[in-house]
Design an enzyme around this catalytic site. Structure first.
Site, PDB file in Angstrom:
ATOM      1  CE  LYS A   1      -4.005  -2.245   0.733  1.00 55.89           C
ATOM      2  NZ  LYS A   1      -3.631  -3.655   0.781  1.00 55.89           N
TER       3      LYS A   1
HETATM    4  C1  PLP Z   1      -4.261  -4.753   0.228  1.00 58.78           C
HETATM    5  C2  PLP Z   1      -3.515  -6.016   0.154  1.00 58.78           C
HETATM    6  C3  PLP Z   1      -3.807  -6.984  -0.811  1.00 58.78           C
HETATM    7  C4  PLP Z   1      -4.957  -6.835  -1.793  1.00 58.78           C
HETATM    8  O1  PLP Z   1      -4.740  -5.833  -2.729  1.00 58.78           O
HETATM    9  P1  PLP Z   1      -5.971  -5.263  -3.603  1.00 58.78           P
HETATM   10  O2  PLP Z   1      -5.425  -4.128  -4.356  1.00 58.78           O
HETATM   11  O3  PLP Z   1      -7.004  -4.848  -2.601  1.00 58.78           O
HETATM   12  O4  PLP Z   1      -6.442  -6.384  -4.447  1.00 58.78           O
HETATM   13  C5  PLP Z   1      -3.018  -8.127  -0.868  1.00 58.78           C
HETATM   14  N1  PLP Z   1      -2.021  -8.315   0.004  1.00 58.78           N
HETATM   15  C6  PLP Z   1      -1.711  -7.414   0.967  1.00 58.78           C
HETATM   16  C7  PLP Z   1      -0.605  -7.702   1.902  1.00 58.78           C
HETATM   17  C8  PLP Z   1      -2.439  -6.238   1.071  1.00 58.78           C
HETATM   18  O5  PLP Z   1      -2.127  -5.340   2.023  1.00 58.78           O
END
Ligand code: PLP
Length: 497
Positions: free
Chosen positions: A110
């Protein structure tokens, strides 16, 4: 370039307006009015920040080139990300490389977008000469929260409220959020699961009278979830950059098609890969990996999106999702931007808990996507196998991706296409499950997460991520807990502060 609603229910807006607003006020998501091209050959030799610049200027026409240049060179540096390549590609086999997206300050992917989103938003506010204060409301299953809090803390003109499911995130994730400093940060634990949090946030975003009430106090709501275009745009960058790294290491030739495997929750990360593909990144298949909350697997294989099912808590909590918000953007694009169709299926989803694609669109989707899932057992076994085979430590989410990649290869017999696997979190973020997977349940029994971090580091030889160290020494600054139906009142109080 302007931005338009997937539901055709809003006028076209500028990039700055789309980023400031987050979600279309009456429901729906902003998408760019056209998808620009970026020739893959043209990025040879460019750094991460350079590629980000090339992509951003195409989507943000009203931002000056100097503004974009300054923004990317401030964020995509070694002082923010703990690796010179920002998002390095690590080779496991001739055909499989891991794209490490967790070198940012909070150890999850993120950060790749949430480190830059506050800059995008600040600049957007300036562009449209906005005179109100922005209140960012974020629902998190654990990782978005801290990344957003870190990104937005102390940004003038913006307050951030972060909502996570009470007792449903790991101790480390909780401490990451509750120890955040900054005058403008608020963290709330809400009773319920992540879908409840997300639904509540969406409800507030579609609650026109509540928004009017806030506006009368000079405050406008906005979003830092991946429903905001400003979250998706920065994620396109690392797919181009990963491709360039593979080509520069001669694992592929410029122009070769690759597969991209994405551990998926809200469908944001994989959608960014899809946009990269539309811009000109040579992609063979996007491999959409789910855990046992496998609603997307079923959707990709049958065309039926059926959320009438049990929500299961797993060891990959950031993928525990039943309603993947960004799927709306994907279906909109795939159906040739048919907003009538989007309205139809969204109404159906709301009223009957499911919708169904026709066979033509199903086929179209399957040309681009492969969907599969990993069970809890398979995920844990994969962590162990990968460490034993490659001495490489996977977190639980990335392990789901790796297992699904394995299934893809055995189903499709595609043993030739070089594949990138997104590593979406640092393994230390999910230390308890990872150590248990490696050494069995005795290795974690009776220990707290901080002892487990040390043990895991000793066993694997991998250094503990700087964003996760010493969290137990920090002061907890946020202790709010709320029931779902009291959230609005709590926001009213926060606004008055
Ligand atoms: C947010 C997240 C995901 C999922 O990503 P999306 O963009 O919501 O599909 C997968 N793995 C981790 C560790 C995350 O923090």
């Amino acid at each position: 370039m302007l931005y338009q609603s997937t539901r055709g229910n809003y006028h076209q807006v500028s990039a700055a307006e789309a980023i400031k607003t987050g979600m279309v006020p009456a429901g729906g998501l902003f998408v760019p009015s056209e998808i620009p091209d970026l020739d893959i050959q043209s990025i040879q030799g460019l750094s991460y920040a350079d590629i980000a610049y090339q992509i951003f200027v195409k989507y943000l026409p009203e931002f000056s080139t100097e503004e974009v240049r300054e923004m990317v060179s401030q964020v995509y540096t070694e002082t923010v990300f703990s690796h010179p390549d920002i998002a390095p590609v690590v080779r496991l086999t001739d055909k499989l490389s891991v794209l490490e997206l967790w070198h940012g300050p909070t150890a999850a992917f993120k950060d790749m977008a949430l480190q830059i989103l506050p800059h995008l938003m600040s600049l957007s506010l300036k562009k449209i000469q906005y005179d109100k204060e922005i209140l960012i409301l974020v629902a998190t299953s654990g990782d978005t929260g801290k990344a957003a809090l870190e990104g937005f803390k102390n940004i003038p003109g913006i307050r951030i409220v972060c909502l996570y499911p009470y007792q449903k995130v790991s101790k480390i994730q909780e401490l990451q959020m509750t120890t955040t400093d900054g005058q403008n940060t608020f963290v709330i634990a809400m009773k319920g699961n992540f879908d409840d949090c997300q639904a509540k946030v969406k409800e507030i975003f579609s609650d026109v009278s509540f928004q009017q009430e806030l506006l009368s106090q000079n405050i406008e709501l906005s979003s830092a979830n991946s429903i905001n275009w400003g979250r998706l745009l920065p994620q396109i960058v690392y797919y181009y950059h990963a491709y360039a790294q593979l080509a520069e290491k001669k694992q592929i030739n410029w122009g070769d098609k690759i597969n991209i495997t994405v551990p998926t929750g809200n469908f944001g990360n994989i959608l960014a890969a899809w946009y990269a593909g539309r811009m000109g990144l040579p992609i063979n298949k996007l491999i959409c990996a789910s855990n046992i909350n496998n609603i997307l697997t079923d959707f990709i294989n049958t065309g039926k999106y059926d959320k009438h099912r049990e929500f299961i808590e797993t060891t990959s909590p950031s993928m525990d999702i039943l309603v993947s918000s960004n799927l709306e953007r994907f279906i909109y694009e795939m159906t040739g931007r048919d907003d009538h169709f989007i309205n139809e299926i969204m109404t159906q989803l709301q009223e009957a808990d499911f919708f169904q694609l026709d066979s033509k669109n199903l086929e179209k989707m399957q040309e681009e996507l492969y969907g599969d899932y990993a069970t809890e057992e398979e995920t844990l076994q994969m962590i162990k196998d990968c460490f034993e085979q490659h001495r490489y430590l996977l977190d639980t989410h990335t392990a789901v991706g790796m297992k699904v990649y394995e299934k893809y290869v055995s189903m499709s017999k595609d043993t030739e296409t070089v594949t990138i696997l997104d590593a979406t979190a640092n393994p230390y973020k999910f230390n308890t499950t990872v150590l248990e997977a490696l050494k069995g349940s005795d290795a974690v029994a009776g220990k707290n997460e901080f002892e487990i971090l040390q043990d895991l580091s000793q066993y694997s030889g991998m250094a503990i991520h700087p964003g996760l160290k010493d969290l137990d020494q920090k002061e907890v600054k946020h202790t709010m807990v709320t029931e779902t139906d009291q959230l609005k009142d709590l926001i009213r109080k926060i606004v008055k502060k």
